[in-house]
Motif scaffolding. Structure first.
Motif, PDB file in Angstrom:
ATOM      1  N   MET A   1     -15.529  12.603   3.290  1.00 47.28           N
ATOM      2  CA  MET A   1     -16.270  13.288   2.225  1.00 47.28           C
ATOM      3  C   MET A   1     -15.361  13.581   1.034  1.00 47.28           C
ATOM      4  SD  MET A   1     -18.602  15.928   4.473  1.00 47.28           S
ATOM      5  CE  MET A   1     -19.182  16.793   3.009  1.00 47.28           C
ATOM      6  N   ASN A   2     -14.069  13.803   1.337  1.00 47.48           N
ATOM      7  CA  ASN A   2     -13.116  14.081   0.268  1.00 47.48           C
ATOM      8  C   ASN A   2     -12.474  12.814  -0.278  1.00 47.48           C
ATOM      9  OD1 ASN A   2     -12.561  17.227  -0.009  1.00 47.48           O
ATOM     10  ND2 ASN A   2     -12.910  16.809   2.168  1.00 47.48           N
ATOM     11  N   ASN A   3     -12.494  11.756   0.530  1.00 47.78           N
ATOM     12  CA  ASN A   3     -11.943  10.476   0.068  1.00 47.78           C
ATOM     13  C   ASN A   3     -12.719   9.339   0.731  1.00 47.78           C
ATOM     14  OD1 ASN A   3     -10.475   8.357  -0.926  1.00 47.78           O
ATOM     15  ND2 ASN A   3      -8.620   8.774   0.265  1.00 47.78           N
ATOM     16  N   PRO A   4     -13.888   8.979   0.196  1.00 46.80           N
ATOM     17  CA  PRO A   4     -14.745   7.954   0.804  1.00 46.80           C
ATOM     18  C   PRO A   4     -14.109   6.573   0.874  1.00 46.80           C
ATOM     19  CG  PRO A   4     -15.938   9.247  -0.837  1.00 46.80           C
ATOM     20  CD  PRO A   4     -14.490   9.575  -1.002  1.00 46.80           C
ATOM     21  N   LYS A   5     -13.059   6.326   0.118  1.00 44.79           N
ATOM     22  CA  LYS A   5     -12.456   4.992   0.068  1.00 44.79           C
ATOM     23  C   LYS A   5     -11.360   4.785   1.117  1.00 44.79           C
ATOM     24  CE  LYS A   5     -13.335   4.446  -4.882  1.00 44.79           C
ATOM     25  NZ  LYS A   5     -12.731   4.176  -6.219  1.00 44.79           N
ATOM     26  N   ASP A   6     -11.112   5.783   1.946  1.00 42.38           N
ATOM     27  CA  ASP A   6     -10.020   5.682   2.926  1.00 42.38           C
ATOM     28  C   ASP A   6     -10.483   4.847   4.124  1.00 42.38           C
ATOM     29  OD1 ASP A   6      -7.987   6.013   4.785  1.00 42.38           O
ATOM     30  OD2 ASP A   6      -7.590   8.079   4.199  1.00 42.38           O
ATOM     31  N   ASP A   7     -10.081   3.578   4.151  1.00 43.71           N
ATOM     32  CA  ASP A   7     -10.494   2.679   5.234  1.00 43.71           C
ATOM     33  C   ASP A   7      -9.902   3.080   6.587  1.00 43.71           C
ATOM     34  OD1 ASP A   7     -12.049   1.166   3.541  1.00 43.71           O
ATOM     35  OD2 ASP A   7     -10.430  -0.245   3.079  1.00 43.71           O
ATOM     36  N   GLN A   8      -8.668   3.612   6.565  1.00 45.68           N
ATOM     37  CA  GLN A   8      -8.048   3.981   7.835  1.00 45.68           C
ATOM     38  C   GLN A   8      -8.805   5.141   8.497  1.00 45.68           C
ATOM     39  OE1 GLN A   8      -5.476   2.296   9.420  1.00 45.68           O
ATOM     40  NE2 GLN A   8      -6.277   3.579  11.072  1.00 45.68           N
ATOM     41  N   THR A   9      -9.230   6.092   7.696  1.00 43.73           N
ATOM     42  CA  THR A   9     -10.024   7.192   8.258  1.00 43.73           C
ATOM     43  C   THR A   9     -11.358   6.663   8.779  1.00 43.73           C
ATOM     44  OG1 THR A   9      -9.018   8.774   6.737  1.00 43.73           O
ATOM     45  CG2 THR A   9     -11.091   9.422   7.759  1.00 43.73           C
ATOM     46  N   ARG A  10     -11.964   5.739   8.051  1.00 42.46           N
ATOM     47  CA  ARG A  10     -13.223   5.150   8.498  1.00 42.46           C
ATOM     48  C   ARG A  10     -13.035   4.410   9.824  1.00 42.46           C
ATOM     49  NH1 ARG A  10     -14.139   3.105   4.232  1.00 42.46           N
ATOM     50  NH2 ARG A  10     -15.605   4.633   3.349  1.00 42.46           N
ATOM     51  N   TYR A  11     -11.917   3.713   9.940  1.00 41.35           N
ATOM     52  CA  TYR A  11     -11.619   3.002  11.194  1.00 41.35           C
ATOM     53  C   TYR A  11     -11.430   4.002  12.341  1.00 41.35           C
ATOM     54  CZ  TYR A  11      -9.082   0.393  14.738  1.00 41.35           C
ATOM     55  OH  TYR A  11      -8.693  -0.163  15.920  1.00 41.35           O
ATOM     56  N   ASN A  12     -10.655   5.071  12.089  1.00 35.20           N
ATOM     57  CA  ASN A  12     -10.419   6.081  13.118  1.00 35.20           C
ATOM     58  C   ASN A  12     -11.726   6.756  13.539  1.00 35.20           C
ATOM     59  OD1 ASN A  12      -7.774   5.400  12.762  1.00 35.20           O
ATOM     60  ND2 ASN A  12      -7.046   7.481  12.344  1.00 35.20           N
ATOM     61  N   LEU A  13     -12.609   6.963  12.576  1.00 32.89           N
ATOM     62  CA  LEU A  13     -13.913   7.545  12.883  1.00 32.89           C
ATOM     63  C   LEU A  13     -14.696   6.638  13.826  1.00 32.89           C
ATOM     64  CD1 LEU A  13     -16.285   9.496  12.492  1.00 32.89           C
ATOM     65  CD2 LEU A  13     -16.849   8.274  10.384  1.00 32.89           C
ATOM     66  N   ALA A  14     -14.731   5.339  13.524  1.00 38.20           N
ATOM     67  CA  ALA A  14     -15.447   4.390  14.379  1.00 38.20           C
ATOM     68  C   ALA A  14     -14.829   4.344  15.782  1.00 38.20           C
ATOM     69  CB  ALA A  14     -15.429   2.994  13.750  1.00 38.20           C
ATOM     70  N   TYR A  15     -13.506   4.416  15.818  1.00 39.58           N
ATOM     71  CA  TYR A  15     -12.813   4.397  17.109  1.00 39.58           C
ATOM     72  C   TYR A  15     -13.192   5.617  17.933  1.00 39.58           C
ATOM     73  CZ  TYR A  15      -9.012   4.457  20.524  1.00 39.58           C
ATOM     74  OH  TYR A  15      -8.288   4.495  21.690  1.00 39.58           O
ATOM     75  N   ALA A  16     -13.170   6.795  17.309  1.00 36.73           N
ATOM     76  CA  ALA A  16     -13.500   8.035  18.013  1.00 36.73           C
ATOM     77  C   ALA A  16     -14.951   8.006  18.499  1.00 36.73           C
ATOM     78  CB  ALA A  16     -13.259   9.238  17.105  1.00 36.73           C
ATOM     79  N   GLN A  17     -15.842   7.473  17.684  1.00 35.50           N
ATOM     80  CA  GLN A  17     -17.253   7.390  18.072  1.00 35.50           C
ATOM     81  C   GLN A  17     -17.434   6.465  19.270  1.00 35.50           C
ATOM     82  OE1 GLN A  17     -18.767   6.193  14.210  1.00 35.50           O
ATOM     83  NE2 GLN A  17     -19.586   8.250  13.801  1.00 35.50           N
ATOM     84  N   GLU A  18     -16.702   5.359  19.282  1.00 30.16           N
ATOM     85  CA  GLU A  18     -16.773   4.434  20.412  1.00 30.16           C
ATOM     86  C   GLU A  18     -16.223   5.077  21.682  1.00 30.16           C
ATOM     87  OE1 GLU A  18     -17.603   1.123  22.664  1.00 30.16           O
ATOM     88  OE2 GLU A  18     -18.293   1.684  20.650  1.00 30.16           O
ATOM     89  N   LYS A  19     -15.118   5.808  21.539  1.00 27.73           N
ATOM     90  CA  LYS A  19     -14.532   6.503  22.695  1.00 27.73           C
ATOM     91  C   LYS A  19     -15.503   7.546  23.239  1.00 27.73           C
ATOM     92  CE  LYS A  19     -10.854   6.290  24.148  1.00 27.73           C
ATOM     93  NZ  LYS A  19     -10.309   5.483  25.282  1.00 27.73           N
ATOM     94  N   LEU A  20     -16.178   8.247  22.348  1.00 24.69           N
ATOM     95  CA  LEU A  20     -17.159   9.250  22.783  1.00 24.69           C
ATOM     96  C   LEU A  20     -18.314   8.588  23.524  1.00 24.69           C
ATOM     97  CD1 LEU A  20     -18.213  12.148  22.807  1.00 24.69           C
ATOM     98  CD2 LEU A  20     -19.272  11.714  20.585  1.00 24.69           C
ATOM     99  N   LYS A  21     -18.758   7.441  23.005  1.00 22.24           N
ATOM    100  CA  LYS A  21     -19.834   6.695  23.658  1.00 22.24           C
ATOM    101  C   LYS A  21     -19.416   6.268  25.065  1.00 22.24           C
ATOM    102  CE  LYS A  21     -22.757   2.597  23.056  1.00 22.24           C
ATOM    103  NZ  LYS A  21     -23.046   1.428  22.178  1.00 22.24           N
ATOM    104  N   GLN A  22     -18.189   5.780  25.192  1.00 22.94           N
ATOM    105  CA  GLN A  22     -17.685   5.367  26.499  1.00 22.94           C
ATOM    106  C   GLN A  22     -17.579   6.558  27.451  1.00 22.94           C
ATOM    107  OE1 GLN A  22     -13.958   3.400  25.734  1.00 22.94           O
ATOM    108  NE2 GLN A  22     -14.910   1.650  24.694  1.00 22.94           N
ATOM    109  N   GLN A  23     -17.117   7.679  26.914  1.00 27.20           N
ATOM    110  CA  GLN A  23     -16.978   8.889  27.731  1.00 27.20           C
ATOM    111  C   GLN A  23     -18.339   9.356  28.243  1.00 27.20           C
ATOM    112  OE1 GLN A  23     -16.321  13.014  26.059  1.00 27.20           O
ATOM    113  NE2 GLN A  23     -14.271  12.655  26.860  1.00 27.20           N
ATOM    114  N   GLN A  24     -19.333   9.355  27.362  1.00 26.90           N
ATOM    115  CA  GLN A  24     -20.668   9.789  27.759  1.00 26.90           C
ATOM    116  C   GLN A  24     -21.268   8.850  28.794  1.00 26.90           C
ATOM    117  OE1 GLN A  24     -22.476   9.902  23.862  1.00 26.90           O
ATOM    118  NE2 GLN A  24     -22.011  12.082  23.560  1.00 26.90           N
TER     119      GLN A  24
END
Length: 242
Positions: free
Chosen positions: A121-144
């Motif tokens: 939200m503070n830096n929409p252009k940060d690809d690394q944060t976007r990648y980390n977000l997708a990674y965390a979401q995938e890990k959460l999906k696997q955990q669930q």
């Protein structure tokens, strides 16, 4: 998914004008940090923030030093403080990114996802944060999914245990019923055997009649003998009376 890469944003140099001693402590901390002497770097950064508690560089780099020592909860607390108090969107974006990393390492997936979202939200252009977000979401999906599988597995195991216990209980009831039936049958067999055994002191009608007939015949023979004996008489000595 690609191999997860954590990027730690570090403020080693800044445009903020620091007091001379504070700058020296941060400078020494940066040198130690680059030498991977993270505990010593932490101590140096702490000296800098003691002098100027609002120091963005000192607090930010202190959080990084804590993170490198795997003190993830302490690092998360420091990055959260920076993100909550800074008016600089760039600083907030970097602080939330590192907060997300710290939470991710602590297995707090849902919280890390929220931190990454705030960073974007503070830096929409940060690809690394976007990648980390997708990674965390995938890990959460696997955990669930794993939790669901474990729950289903535990339920299946519980159901199987119940079936086995029910079968044991039924087998026990069947055995008890069979034992009782066997006992009842044995008791009845004993009664039947006792009813079939002749009583020693009780004569059948035929036996009684035969015995009675035998007694009659014996009595008749005896009477006949007595009659014969009487008819013959007894020879007596004759005494002549002269």
């Amino acid at each position: 998914m690609k191999r997860f890469i954590i990027v730690i944003y570090i403020v080693l140099q800044g445009s903020v004008v620091f007091a001379q001693k504070e700058k020296r402590d941060i400078h020494n901390g940066n040198k130690l940090y680059q030498q991977q002497k993270y505990a010593e770097a932490e101590a140096s950064y702490r000296k800098s923030v003691e002098k100027t508690k609002e120091s963005v560089a000192g607090n930010f780099n202190l959080g990084d030093a804590l993170y490198k020592q795997k003190k993830f909860d302490n690092a998360a607390q420091k990055f959260n403080e920076i993100a909550s108090t800074s008016d600089d969107k760039s600083v907030r974006a970097q602080a939330y990114h590192n907060l997300g990393n710290s939470l991710l390492e602590s297995k707090k997936l849902e919280e890390s996802i929220e931190a990454y979202k705030k960073s974007l939200m503070n830096n929409p252009k940060d690809d690394q944060t976007r990648y980390n977000l997708a990674y965390a979401q995938e890990k959460l999906k696997q955990q669930q999914q794993q939790e669901k599988d474990n729950k289903d597995k535990n339920k299946d195991k519980k159901d199987q245990n119940k079936k086995e216990q029910d079968k044991k209980d039924q087998d026990k009831k069947d055995q008890e019923k069979k034992d009782q039936q066997d006992k009842d049958k044995n008791d009845q067999d004993k009664k039947d055997q006792q009813g079939q055994q002749p009583q020693a002191d009780k004569l059948s009608k035929e036996d009684a009649e035969r015995m009675l007939e035998a007694l009659k015949n014996e009595e008749k023979n005896t009477q006949d003998k007595l009659k014969n004996k009487k008819a013959k008489g007894v020879k007596k000595r004759i005494v002549k009376d002269w």
